[in-house]
Design a protein around this motif. Structure first.
Motif, PDB file in Angstrom:
ATOM      1  N   ILE A 122       0.861  -1.179   0.000  1.00 17.09           N
ATOM      2  CA  ILE A 122       0.000   0.000   0.000  1.00 17.09           C
ATOM      3  C   ILE A 122       0.898   1.229   0.000  1.00 17.09           C
ATOM      4  O   ILE A 122       2.014   1.192   0.532  1.00 17.09           O
ATOM      5  CB  ILE A 122      -0.943  -0.032   1.230  1.00 17.09           C
ATOM      6  CG1 ILE A 122      -2.003   1.043   1.151  1.00 17.09           C
ATOM      7  CG2 ILE A 122      -0.174   0.047   2.520  1.00 17.09           C
ATOM      8  CD1 ILE A 122      -3.084   0.912   2.219  1.00 17.09           C
ATOM      9  N   SER A 123       0.432   2.301  -0.592  1.00 22.59           N
ATOM     10  CA  SER A 123       1.239   3.528  -0.602  1.00 22.59           C
ATOM     11  C   SER A 123       0.965   4.324   0.675  1.00 22.59           C
ATOM     12  O   SER A 123      -0.006   4.089   1.385  1.00 22.59           O
ATOM     13  CB  SER A 123       0.896   4.377  -1.831  1.00 22.59           C
ATOM     14  OG  SER A 123      -0.405   4.907  -1.709  1.00 22.59           O
ATOM     15  N   ARG A 124       1.843   5.277   0.944  1.00 16.71           N
ATOM     16  CA  ARG A 124       1.667   6.113   2.138  1.00 16.71           C
ATOM     17  C   ARG A 124       0.362   6.904   2.070  1.00 16.71           C
ATOM     18  O   ARG A 124      -0.340   7.048   3.063  1.00 16.71           O
ATOM     19  CB  ARG A 124       2.848   7.076   2.286  1.00 16.71           C
ATOM     20  CG  ARG A 124       4.116   6.414   2.718  1.00 16.71           C
ATOM     21  CD  ARG A 124       5.239   7.453   2.824  1.00 16.71           C
ATOM     22  NE  ARG A 124       6.457   6.829   3.290  1.00 16.71           N
ATOM     23  CZ  ARG A 124       6.828   6.802   4.561  1.00 16.71           C
ATOM     24  NH1 ARG A 124       6.088   7.364   5.473  1.00 16.71           N
ATOM     25  NH2 ARG A 124       7.944   6.206   4.917  1.00 16.71           N
ATOM     26  N   ASP A 125       0.047   7.412   0.891  1.00 11.81           N
ATOM     27  CA  ASP A 125      -1.178   8.195   0.740  1.00 11.81           C
ATOM     28  C   ASP A 125      -2.419   7.337   0.963  1.00 11.81           C
ATOM     29  O   ASP A 125      -3.372   7.770   1.617  1.00 11.81           O
ATOM     30  CB  ASP A 125      -1.226   8.830  -0.650  1.00 11.81           C
ATOM     31  CG  ASP A 125      -0.134   9.882  -0.845  1.00 11.81           C
ATOM     32  OD1 ASP A 125       0.302  10.472   0.168  1.00 11.81           O
ATOM     33  OD2 ASP A 125       0.266  10.101  -1.994  1.00 11.81           O
ATOM     34  N   ASP A 126      -2.403   6.117   0.419  1.00 10.70           N
ATOM     35  CA  ASP A 126      -3.536   5.216   0.614  1.00 10.70           C
ATOM     36  C   ASP A 126      -3.687   4.832   2.087  1.00 10.70           C
ATOM     37  O   ASP A 126      -4.793   4.675   2.589  1.00 10.70           O
ATOM     38  CB  ASP A 126      -3.383   3.957  -0.229  1.00 10.70           C
ATOM     39  CG  ASP A 126      -3.530   4.228  -1.709  1.00 10.70           C
ATOM     40  OD1 ASP A 126      -4.138   5.259  -2.071  1.00 10.70           O
ATOM     41  OD2 ASP A 126      -3.037   3.408  -2.505  1.00 10.70           O
ATOM     42  N   CYS A 127      -2.565   4.679   2.773  1.00  3.89           N
ATOM     43  CA  CYS A 127      -2.589   4.320   4.186  1.00  3.89           C
ATOM     44  C   CYS A 127      -3.240   5.425   5.014  1.00  3.89           C
ATOM     45  O   CYS A 127      -4.131   5.162   5.830  1.00  3.89           O
ATOM     46  CB  CYS A 127      -1.180   4.036   4.685  1.00  3.89           C
ATOM     47  SG  CYS A 127      -1.095   3.602   6.431  1.00  3.89           S
TER      48      CYS A 127
END
Length: 68
Positions: free
Chosen positions: A35-40
């Motif tokens: 998962i990406s940081r933004d999605d997290c």
């Protein structure tokens, strides 16, 4: 004879518990994509660092996913 039966049942229960734990771990590993940081952060997750393991996202339901 009774002690033998109890030990057999305990061994069978331990074996089944071990098999279910292995199945749960492999299922979690197969179903946890990165998962990406933004999605997290969009999913209200918390980014934490692990020594020698990189960063992971801990989601509100308790699951963790690796950060890409």
């Amino acid at each position: 004879m009774r002690l033998r039966r109890i030990l057999g049942l305990a061994l069978a229960a331990a074996t089944l518990a071990g098999m279910s734990a292995v199945g749960a771990v492999s299922t979690a590993a197969a179903s946890s994509p990165n998962i990406s940081r933004d999605d997290c952060t969009a999913a209200d997750g918390q980014i934490t660092g692990r020594p020698y393991g990189g960063y992971v996202c801990t989601l509100p339901d308790g699951t963790t996913q690796a950060i890409t």
